[in-house]
Design a protein around this motif. Structure first.
Motif, PDB file in Angstrom:
ATOM      1  N   GLY A   1     -75.098  59.800  14.179  1.00 28.13           N
ATOM      2  CA  GLY A   1     -76.139  60.594  13.342  1.00 28.13           C
ATOM      3  C   GLY A   1     -76.315  59.757  11.991  1.00 28.13           C
ATOM      4  O   GLY A   1     -77.117  60.399  11.264  1.00 28.13           O
ATOM      5  N   GLU A   2     -75.578  58.516  11.852  1.00 30.87           N
ATOM      6  CA  GLU A   2     -75.955  57.912  10.655  1.00 30.87           C
ATOM      7  C   GLU A   2     -77.372  56.922  10.655  1.00 30.87           C
ATOM      8  O   GLU A   2     -78.124  57.021   9.402  1.00 30.87           O
ATOM      9  CB  GLU A   2     -74.933  56.850  10.489  1.00 30.87           C
ATOM     10  CG  GLU A   2     -73.556  57.475  10.323  1.00 30.87           C
ATOM     11  CD  GLU A   2     -73.105  58.132   8.803  1.00 30.87           C
ATOM     12  OE1 GLU A   2     -74.149  57.843   7.926  1.00 30.87           O
ATOM     13  OE2 GLU A   2     -72.136  58.392   8.370  1.00 30.87           O
TER      14      GLU A   2
ATOM     15  N   ASP B   1     -73.220  43.968   7.349  1.00 27.44           N
ATOM     16  CA  ASP B   1     -74.484  44.277   6.733  1.00 27.44           C
ATOM     17  C   ASP B   1     -75.711  44.578   8.109  1.00 27.44           C
ATOM     18  O   ASP B   1     -75.635  43.697   8.917  1.00 27.44           O
ATOM     19  CB  ASP B   1     -75.019  42.816   5.894  1.00 27.44           C
ATOM     20  CG  ASP B   1     -74.275  43.083   4.864  1.00 27.44           C
ATOM     21  OD1 ASP B   1     -74.488  43.784   3.958  1.00 27.44           O
ATOM     22  OD2 ASP B   1     -73.421  41.941   4.559  1.00 27.44           O
ATOM     23  N   LEU B   2     -76.239  45.716   8.102  1.00 27.02           N
ATOM     24  CA  LEU B   2     -77.173  45.901   8.933  1.00 27.02           C
ATOM     25  C   LEU B   2     -78.514  46.105   8.447  1.00 27.02           C
ATOM     26  O   LEU B   2     -78.328  46.706   7.423  1.00 27.02           O
ATOM     27  CB  LEU B   2     -77.169  47.111   9.685  1.00 27.02           C
ATOM     28  CG  LEU B   2     -75.725  47.223  10.497  1.00 27.02           C
ATOM     29  CD1 LEU B   2     -74.453  47.993   9.759  1.00 27.02           C
ATOM     30  CD2 LEU B   2     -75.695  47.752  11.768  1.00 27.02           C
TER      31      LEU B   2
ATOM     32  N   ILE C   1     -77.841  48.896   5.632  1.00 22.71           N
ATOM     33  CA  ILE C   1     -76.529  49.503   5.643  1.00 22.71           C
ATOM     34  C   ILE C   1     -75.332  48.774   5.538  1.00 22.71           C
ATOM     35  O   ILE C   1     -75.494  47.484   5.983  1.00 22.71           O
ATOM     36  CB  ILE C   1     -76.358  50.538   6.725  1.00 22.71           C
ATOM     37  CG1 ILE C   1     -77.412  51.472   6.842  1.00 22.71           C
ATOM     38  CG2 ILE C   1     -74.913  50.835   6.933  1.00 22.71           C
ATOM     39  CD1 ILE C   1     -77.316  52.406   7.970  1.00 22.71           C
ATOM     40  N   TYR C   2     -74.310  48.842   4.685  1.00 22.48           N
ATOM     41  CA  TYR C   2     -73.076  48.191   4.361  1.00 22.48           C
ATOM     42  C   TYR C   2     -72.182  49.176   4.944  1.00 22.48           C
ATOM     43  O   TYR C   2     -72.133  50.203   4.508  1.00 22.48           O
ATOM     44  CB  TYR C   2     -72.726  47.784   2.762  1.00 22.48           C
ATOM     45  CG  TYR C   2     -71.873  47.163   2.496  1.00 22.48           C
ATOM     46  CD1 TYR C   2     -71.657  45.749   2.945  1.00 22.48           C
ATOM     47  CD2 TYR C   2     -70.797  47.650   1.768  1.00 22.48           C
ATOM     48  CE1 TYR C   2     -70.451  45.065   2.827  1.00 22.48           C
ATOM     49  CE2 TYR C   2     -69.642  46.763   1.532  1.00 22.48           C
ATOM     50  CZ  TYR C   2     -69.601  45.616   1.977  1.00 22.48           C
ATOM     51  OH  TYR C   2     -68.277  44.945   1.695  1.00 22.48           O
TER      52      TYR C   2
ATOM     53  N   GLU D   1     -72.514  51.966   2.156  1.00 26.28           N
ATOM     54  CA  GLU D   1     -73.763  52.127   1.083  1.00 26.28           C
ATOM     55  C   GLU D   1     -75.001  52.046   2.012  1.00 26.28           C
ATOM     56  O   GLU D   1     -74.818  51.313   3.046  1.00 26.28           O
ATOM     57  CB  GLU D   1     -73.429  50.743   0.275  1.00 26.28           C
ATOM     58  CG  GLU D   1     -74.571  50.938  -0.929  1.00 26.28           C
ATOM     59  CD  GLU D   1     -74.489  52.153  -1.897  1.00 26.28           C
ATOM     60  OE1 GLU D   1     -75.255  52.766  -2.160  1.00 26.28           O
ATOM     61  OE2 GLU D   1     -73.355  52.092  -2.146  1.00 26.28           O
ATOM     62  N   ARG D   2     -76.013  52.601   1.533  1.00 26.58           N
ATOM     63  CA  ARG D   2     -77.359  52.569   2.302  1.00 26.58           C
ATOM     64  C   ARG D   2     -78.479  52.548   1.145  1.00 26.58           C
ATOM     65  O   ARG D   2     -78.487  53.121   0.095  1.00 26.58           O
ATOM     66  CB  ARG D   2     -77.467  53.595   3.211  1.00 26.58           C
ATOM     67  CG  ARG D   2     -77.672  55.023   2.712  1.00 26.58           C
ATOM     68  CD  ARG D   2     -77.859  56.130   3.697  1.00 26.58           C
ATOM     69  NE  ARG D   2     -76.913  56.522   4.673  1.00 26.58           N
ATOM     70  CZ  ARG D   2     -77.151  56.272   5.967  1.00 26.58           C
ATOM     71  NH1 ARG D   2     -78.473  56.246   6.339  1.00 26.58           N
ATOM     72  NH2 ARG D   2     -76.253  56.395   6.914  1.00 26.58           N
ATOM     73  N   ILE D   3     -79.283  51.815   1.553  1.00 28.68           N
ATOM     74  CA  ILE D   3     -80.541  51.540   0.603  1.00 28.68           C
ATOM     75  C   ILE D   3     -81.969  51.254   1.569  1.00 28.68           C
ATOM     76  O   ILE D   3     -81.917  50.755   2.355  1.00 28.68           O
ATOM     77  CB  ILE D   3     -80.382  50.517  -0.210  1.00 28.68           C
ATOM     78  CG1 ILE D   3     -79.143  50.334  -1.325  1.00 28.68           C
ATOM     79  CG2 ILE D   3     -81.753  50.218  -1.113  1.00 28.68           C
ATOM     80  CD1 ILE D   3     -78.942  49.185  -1.948  1.00 28.68           C
ATOM     81  N   THR D   4     -82.867  52.285   1.180  1.00 29.95           N
ATOM     82  CA  THR D   4     -84.150  52.209   1.891  1.00 29.95           C
ATOM     83  C   THR D   4     -85.216  51.454   0.843  1.00 29.95           C
ATOM     84  O   THR D   4     -85.214  51.818  -0.397  1.00 29.95           O
ATOM     85  CB  THR D   4     -84.538  53.451   2.114  1.00 29.95           C
ATOM     86  OG1 THR D   4     -83.572  54.332   3.000  1.00 29.95           O
ATOM     87  CG2 THR D   4     -85.961  53.482   2.797  1.00 29.95           C
TER      88      THR D   4
END
Length: 92
Positions: free
Chosen positions: A14-15, A35-36, A54-55, A69-72
């Motif tokens: 669910g990530e 890294d995605l 996403i890291y 970590e996640r960044i949009t």
């Protein structure tokens, strides 16, 4: 663990919902992280896409992927950030 398995694990946990995000790039690092980069399927457009970076840590022995970590962001955000990154040796 290959790139497809990593993407599937994050979806199952669910990530990152593959109904909303399409994986466009996966880079495995030597330190056991990955890294995605995903592209949003519903928000944004071809000219102005929305991305999710996403890291994550790969835990082979547990067959798990843990998000660190996640960044949009949008393309314009990336351009803005790169413009203001301090070059090595320069002060603020």
């Amino acid at each position: 663990m290959d790139a497809r398995q990593i993407v599937e694990i994050l979806d199952e946990k669910g990530e990152v919902s593959l109904d909303t995000w399409k994986a466009v790039s996966v880079k495995k690092n030597k330190d056991g992280t990955v890294d995605l980069l995903y592209r949003n399927l519903h928000v944004g457009s071809d000219d102005d896409p929305v991305f999710l970076w996403i890291y994550a840590n790969i835990v082979e022995e547990d067959w798990d992927v843990r998000v660190l970590e996640r960044i949009t962001f949008k393309r314009e955000d990336l351009a803005w950030l790169l413009r203001y990154v301090v070059k090595k040796g320069e002060g603020l």
